[in-house]
Design a protein around this motif. Structure first.
Motif, short mmCIF file in Angstrom:
data_model
loop_
_atom_site.label_atom_id
_atom_site.label_comp_id
_atom_site.label_asym_id
_atom_site.label_seq_id
_atom_site.Cartn_x
_atom_site.Cartn_y
_atom_site.Cartn_z
N VAL A 44 0.84 -1.20 0.00
CA VAL A 44 0.00 0.00 0.00
C VAL A 44 0.87 1.25 0.00
CG1 VAL A 44 -1.71 1.33 1.32
CG2 VAL A 44 -1.92 -1.16 1.15
N THR A 45 1.94 1.21 0.77
CA THR A 45 2.87 2.35 0.83
C THR A 45 3.41 2.67 -0.56
OG1 THR A 45 3.60 1.50 2.99
CG2 THR A 45 4.86 3.30 2.03
N TYR A 46 3.94 1.65 -1.23
CA TYR A 46 4.51 1.86 -2.56
C TYR A 46 3.44 2.24 -3.58
CZ TYR A 46 9.01 0.01 -0.97
OH TYR A 46 10.20 -0.17 -0.32
N ASN A 47 2.30 1.58 -3.52
CA ASN A 47 1.23 1.89 -4.47
C ASN A 47 0.76 3.33 -4.34
OD1 ASN A 47 1.27 -0.65 -5.56
ND2 ASN A 47 -0.51 -1.40 -4.42
N THR A 48 0.70 3.81 -3.09
CA THR A 48 0.26 5.19 -2.86
C THR A 48 1.23 6.17 -3.52
OG1 THR A 48 -0.75 4.60 -0.73
CG2 THR A 48 -0.22 6.91 -1.08
N ILE A 49 2.52 5.93 -3.35
CA ILE A 49 3.51 6.84 -3.93
C ILE A 49 3.55 6.71 -5.45
CG2 ILE A 49 5.95 7.50 -3.97
CD1 ILE A 49 6.19 6.46 -1.10
N ILE A 50 3.47 5.49 -5.94
CA ILE A 50 3.48 5.29 -7.39
C ILE A 50 2.27 5.97 -8.03
CG2 ILE A 50 3.11 3.53 -9.18
CD1 ILE A 50 5.00 1.70 -7.57
N ASN A 51 1.12 5.85 -7.38
CA ASN A 51 -0.07 6.52 -7.89
C ASN A 51 0.12 8.04 -7.86
OD1 ASN A 51 -2.92 6.50 -8.76
ND2 ASN A 51 -3.28 7.48 -6.78
N GLY A 52 0.76 8.52 -6.80
CA GLY A 52 1.04 9.95 -6.71
C GLY A 52 1.94 10.42 -7.84
N TYR A 53 2.97 9.64 -8.13
CA TYR A 53 3.86 9.98 -9.24
C TYR A 53 3.09 10.00 -10.56
CZ TYR A 53 8.33 9.78 -6.70
OH TYR A 53 9.41 10.04 -5.86
N SER A 54 2.24 8.99 -10.76
CA SER A 54 1.49 8.91 -12.01
C SER A 54 0.54 10.10 -12.16
CB SER A 54 0.69 7.60 -12.05
OG SER A 54 1.55 6.48 -12.04
N GLN A 55 -0.12 10.44 -11.06
CA GLN A 55 -1.09 11.54 -11.10
C GLN A 55 -0.41 12.90 -11.26
OE1 GLN A 55 -4.46 11.18 -11.19
NE2 GLN A 55 -4.05 8.99 -11.25
N GLY A 97 -0.46 5.88 -16.14
CA GLY A 97 0.45 7.02 -16.22
C GLY A 97 1.20 7.07 -17.54
N LEU A 98 1.64 5.91 -18.01
CA LEU A 98 2.37 5.85 -19.28
C LEU A 98 1.48 6.23 -20.46
CD1 LEU A 98 4.46 2.61 -18.64
CD2 LEU A 98 5.39 4.91 -18.96
N PHE A 99 0.26 5.72 -20.46
CA PHE A 99 -0.66 6.06 -21.55
C PHE A 99 -1.00 7.56 -21.54
CE2 PHE A 99 -1.90 1.43 -21.68
CZ PHE A 99 -1.51 1.23 -23.00
N GLN A 100 -1.17 8.12 -20.33
CA GLN A 100 -1.46 9.55 -20.23
C GLN A 100 -0.29 10.38 -20.74
OE1 GLN A 100 -2.47 10.03 -16.08
NE2 GLN A 100 -4.65 9.64 -16.43
N ALA A 101 0.92 9.85 -20.58
CA ALA A 101 2.10 10.56 -21.05
C ALA A 101 2.39 10.28 -22.53
CB ALA A 101 3.31 10.17 -20.20
#
Length: 306
Positions: free
Chosen positions: A240-251, A283-287
């Motif tokens: 959950v910790t990593y997913n939260t940060i990864i989601n933050g990076y993507s957003q 995130g990759l598709f959005q970029a």
């Protein structure tokens, strides 16, 4: 009447009520209470208050729950002064507020940002011999956090300890979570610091809550710093910790940092799941990085994630 009031038809219920009175019947407190509840639920505040005044004029005994319900109805519509007026009417009826009534008033005042008034009411309830419970303390501490009254927050925390009320990570996590949801991550971090200062060890959920707050606020560097503090203090990050940060990076358009963190997960033995990959793919598709997205998808298949 009960059926009508529960189904948003208090006007029809009032017609039955009035017809009872015309026939010489005397509605009891339960009947009045049913109609009051209907008005309160529908937000018919004028009708609700008029009925309350009628009950008071007839000398009916009103319980604590009646006043609490009416104050709550006013608070729902941001009518703070009207709610406080009802609170004062309790004493006019010879009814001293109980701890639940005071808790409602404190919540109303803190939500409105009137924490000084809330503190005054807090002192009043103690002077009347009532013992504040954890609900009262939680409400007041949350309000004080939003107004940066940290000395008072710390004072109340120690008062809770003196009263034998358990201060634990669950207590602090709940308040921090509410602050972060409202975008008040700085206040949440101050509460985190207080928690450590009085000797309560943050757990994984504590760190995750604050990290999520930083990510929600776009403060990704702060989120990563806290991750470092978490690891340094011997608290193991979860998926959950990593997913939260990864989601933050993507957003926040920092997908490369998210991919770097994915590799770090692998190195620390934390298995990325389908949710992790989905966030990165999005995130990759959005970029517009379709080639990188395809490579990540193939990797996901290779590791039997889907």
């Amino acid at each position: 009447m009960d059926y009508l009031c529960k189904n948003g038809k208090s006007t029809e219920a009032r017609k039955i009520f009035d017809s009872m009175v015309k026939r010489g019947l005397k509605p009891d407190s339960t009947t009045y209470g049913t109609l009051l509840h209907g008005y309160a639920t529908e937000g018919a505040l004028v009708e609700m208050h008029d009925l309350l005044d009628l009950m008071m004029k007839k000398g009916m005994q009103l319980g604590h729950h009646i006043f609490n319900m009416i104050m709550g109805a006013y608070a729902k519509h941001n009518k703070v002064d009207e709610a406080l007026l009802v609170f004062s009417k309790m004493r006019q009826q010879g009814l001293n507020p109980d701890i639940v009534n005071y808790g409602t008033v404190l919540d109303i005042l803190c939500t409105a940002g009137r924490v000084d008034d809330a503190l005054s009411q807090f002192n009043s309830l103690k002077s009347e011999g009532l013992a504040p419970n954890i609900v009262v303390f939680t409400t007041l501490i949350h309000g004080l956090c939003t107004c940066d009254k940290w000395d008072k927050v710390e004072e109340l925390a120690f008062e809770m300890i003196d009263r034998g009320i358990c201060l634990d990570t669950i207590f602090f996590n709940a308040i921090m979570g509410n602050l972060c949801k409202k975008g008040r991550v700085i206040e949440a971090k101050n509460l985190f610091d207080l928690m450590v200062r009085i000797g309560i060890e943050p757990n994984t959920n504590t760190y995750n809550t604050l990290i999520d707050g930083y990510c929600f606020d776009g403060k990704m560097d702060e989120a990563m710093k806290l991750l470092g503090v978490m690891v340094f203090n011997g608290v193991k990050p979860s998926d959950v910790t990593y997913n939260t940060i990864i989601n933050g990076y993507s957003q926040n358009g920092r997908i490369e940092d998210g991919l770097t963190l994915l590799r770090e997960m692998d190195g620390k033995g934390v298995n990325p799941g389908i949710v992790t990959y989905e966030m990165l793919l999005q995130g990759l598709f959005q970029a517009g990085r379709t080639v990188a997205a395809k490579e990540l998808y193939l990797r996901m298949i290779k590791w039997d994630t889907v």
